[in-house]
Design a protein around this motif. Structure first.
Motif, short mmCIF file in Angstrom:
data_model
loop_
_atom_site.label_atom_id
_atom_site.label_comp_id
_atom_site.label_asym_id
_atom_site.label_seq_id
_atom_site.Cartn_x
_atom_site.Cartn_y
_atom_site.Cartn_z
N ILE A 357 0.90 -1.23 -0.05
CA ILE A 357 -0.01 -0.15 0.08
C ILE A 357 0.89 1.21 -0.12
O ILE A 357 1.95 1.32 0.50
CB ILE A 357 -1.18 -0.01 1.33
N SER A 358 0.32 2.31 -0.54
CA SER A 358 0.82 3.62 -0.60
C SER A 358 0.11 4.54 0.27
O SER A 358 -1.19 4.74 -0.26
CB SER A 358 1.38 4.25 -1.86
N ARG A 359 0.73 5.20 1.04
CA ARG A 359 -0.23 6.24 1.78
C ARG A 359 -0.70 7.43 1.22
O ARG A 359 -1.12 8.17 1.72
CB ARG A 359 0.51 6.40 3.25
N MET A 360 0.16 7.54 -0.04
CA MET A 360 -0.40 8.78 -0.68
C MET A 360 -1.50 8.62 -1.72
O MET A 360 -1.96 9.59 -2.18
CB MET A 360 0.84 9.04 -1.80
N LEU A 361 -2.16 7.40 -1.82
CA LEU A 361 -3.45 7.17 -2.35
C LEU A 361 -4.49 7.71 -1.48
O LEU A 361 -4.43 7.83 -0.38
CB LEU A 361 -3.70 5.79 -2.64
N PRO A 362 -5.76 8.34 -1.98
CA PRO A 362 -5.81 8.34 -3.64
C PRO A 362 -5.32 9.80 -4.33
O PRO A 362 -5.63 9.75 -5.49
CB PRO A 362 -7.31 8.19 -3.69
N ASP A 363 -4.88 10.51 -3.26
CA ASP A 363 -4.70 11.71 -3.91
C ASP A 363 -3.64 11.94 -5.16
O ASP A 363 -3.51 12.84 -5.91
CB ASP A 363 -3.93 12.96 -2.97
N CYS A 364 -2.67 10.87 -5.19
CA CYS A 364 -1.61 11.06 -6.45
C CYS A 364 -1.99 10.44 -7.46
O CYS A 364 -1.51 10.31 -8.46
CB CYS A 364 -0.28 10.34 -5.80
N HIS A 365 -3.37 9.86 -7.38
CA HIS A 365 -3.94 9.29 -8.82
C HIS A 365 -4.94 10.24 -9.03
O HIS A 365 -5.77 10.98 -8.49
CB HIS A 365 -4.51 8.02 -8.69
N SER A 366 -5.18 10.44 -10.48
CA SER A 366 -6.54 11.19 -10.95
C SER A 366 -7.45 10.20 -10.69
O SER A 366 -7.69 9.07 -10.54
CB SER A 366 -6.05 11.33 -12.53
N PRO A 367 -8.82 10.78 -10.55
CA PRO A 367 -10.01 9.91 -10.57
C PRO A 367 -10.04 8.81 -11.35
O PRO A 367 -10.52 7.83 -10.78
CB PRO A 367 -11.47 11.00 -10.59
N ALA A 368 -9.80 9.01 -12.60
CA ALA A 368 -10.05 7.78 -13.67
C ALA A 368 -8.85 6.67 -13.27
O ALA A 368 -9.34 5.75 -13.26
CB ALA A 368 -9.97 8.33 -14.92
N GLU A 369 -7.73 7.33 -13.03
CA GLU A 369 -6.79 6.19 -12.67
C GLU A 369 -7.10 5.59 -11.20
O GLU A 369 -6.92 4.19 -11.18
CB GLU A 369 -5.19 6.87 -12.40
N TYR A 370 -7.55 6.21 -10.09
CA TYR A 370 -7.86 5.48 -9.12
C TYR A 370 -9.11 4.57 -9.04
O TYR A 370 -9.02 3.56 -8.56
CB TYR A 370 -8.22 6.61 -7.88
#
Length: 454
Positions: A357-370
């Motif tokens: 897991i990355s604690r930077m999710l979901p902000d580091c992905h665009s909505p579509a990527e997430y």
């Protein structure tokens, strides 16, 4: 001319302070006791012990009624009671410089690559510096593309993030580090090889990093046969070098392999200085030194660059809850687990997508990527839940549409996530391919509406 001036500066610094002497009163195992320097030497200071085989550099690790306790950066061979001990005028500092890029140095900042003397920078940096104050740091930056599909989709790394890589021996940590070093978006890469096997150092430089990786890398090496002070110092020195380049405004990728060997070195030092063993034989200082080291990585102050940290943990007996793994997992900003069973079935990097897991999710992905990431995680979780029934033939196709989609998605996804050491893929391409495979498998992907980041 720079090299000559640097050598003269080093010689002059060695003459700057008056010599203060004591004597060896006892040697027991790794620990040497010095008499006569109790008021002159404090914890962490350096001294030179002059035995019959020449001077040995040591560091003060303890003080009590018997005297000052010193551990060596070498061995005490040839040292005997009554030998002279001289307080070293040089502190625990290094002087990194831009010319260090492409070089291999030891824990004390001395060249190992037989390419001549290192040019020393103008400003000394303490190897054991304090982390930047929390309120002076900037926030974590944008996503850092690694070229590794499993990372960029499932466990993304951002500028200034600290990520732990957890694995047992022989599961591919060094190869993964080499892939990150070759393709990651960073100005400078600082690699600390802590407690490595001597024969693997050249393999890592020539085969894993290669000429492409070495062009922007500084390697700090301390092999497993070196004393614990050297192994611990190598991690500190690597971090100090990374801090130097960060303060020049550069984006730095700091990779330390491994934190477990750093902790084991600190355990030897702590036990030799009289600390009580606690969890699995590790003394308390191990669990205080780990956050002090890891917190030095991260976003820099305003006007500086960032240190993105990748720290490997050699998991004892593949037990993810052993003390070092548990401690590091609580400090870092995410963790990647390399699984032996995944490696045995031939998928490299052997990232366990469910446990990483990355604690930077979901902000580091665009909505579509997430949305694509969530759909892929959900469908893979369904497959793993049903895996035993599928393998023994107990599941009948058509019973559950979601399980059917998971079966159709799993094999092509495994092939897609397999990468050789020299391969790289842009993140946009990786997301598009995963999305295509999800659609072909019949999985549901809840993409955002137009105008919402789709």
């Amino acid at each position: 001319m720079k090299t000559v001036f640097s050598e003269l500066s080093t010689f002059a610094r060695n003459l700057e302070e008056a010599r203060i002497n004591g004597t060896v009163s006892a040697v027991l195992g790794l620990s040497l006791t010095v008499a006569g320097l109790e008021r002159a030497m404090g914890i962490g200071q350096r001294c030179a012990v002059h035995g019959r085989n020449g001077p040995v550099l040591g560091e003060v690790v303890g003080l009590d009624a018997r005297g000052t306790h010193v551990l060596p950066f070498g061995t005490w061979d040839g040292v005997s009671a009554g030998d002279r001990v001289e307080l070293s005028p040089l502190g625990a500092t290094v002087r990194p410089d831009a010319t260090w890029i492409g070089r291999v140095v030891d824990a004390l900042g001395r060249p190992l690559d037989r390419r001549g003397a290192l040019h020393e920078g103008a400003v000394p940096r303490p190897v054991k510096a304090a982390p930047p104050p929390a309120f002076d740091r900037r926030r974590i930056g944008a996503r850092l593309e690694t070229g590794i599909k499993a990372f960029d989709i499932f466990t993304p790394i951002c500028r200034g993030q600290r990520m732990g890589v957890f694995a047992g021996s022989g599961v591919g940590k060094s190869t993964l580090m080499a892939m990150l070093a070759r393709k990651s978006e960073a100005d400078v890469i600082v690699v600390g090889l802590i407690g490595e096997r001597g024969r693997e150092v050249q393999d890592f430089i020539q085969e894993d990093l290669g000429e492409e990786g070495m062009k922007r890398a500084v390697l700090i090496v301390s092999t497993g046969d070196e004393p614990p002070l050297m192994r611990r110092q190598a991690a500190w020195t690597a971090t100090a070098v990374a801090e130097h380049f960060r303060d020049q405004g550069l984006q730095v990728l700091l990779m330390i392999d491994s934190l477990t060997r750093f902790a084991m070195a600190q355990r030897e030092i702590g036990l030799a200085s009289g600390e009580p063993p606690t969890s699995k034989g590790y003394p308390p200082t191990v669990f205080s030194e780990l956050p002090r080291l890891l917190e030095r990585a991260g976003p820099g102050p305003v006007g500086a660059g960032d240190i993105t940290g990748i720290f490997t943990v050699l998991v004892d007996g593949d037990d993810m809850n052993e003390p070092i793994s548990d401690s590091v997992r609580g400090i870092t900003d995410g963790h990647v687990v390399l699984d032996r069973r995944i490696a045995e079935r031939g998928r490299y990097p052997a990232v366990d997508l469910q446990k990483s897991i990355s604690r930077m999710l979901p902000d580091c992905h665009s909505p579509a990527e997430y949305a694509v990431l969530q759909a892929a995680r959900r469908i893979l979780a369904k497959y793993y839940d049903m895996e035993e029934l599928i393998r023994i033939g107990a599941y009948r196709q058509g019973t559950d549409p979601e399980t059917d989609a998971a079966i159709r998605f799993f094999a092509p996804a495994e092939r897609f996530l397999t990468q050789r050491k020299g391969e790289s893929a842009p993140a946009d391409t990786a997301f598009a391919e995963i999305y295509r495979m999800l659609c072909e498998a019949g999985a549901e992907v809840a993409l955002p509406a137009e105008g919402d980041g789709a």
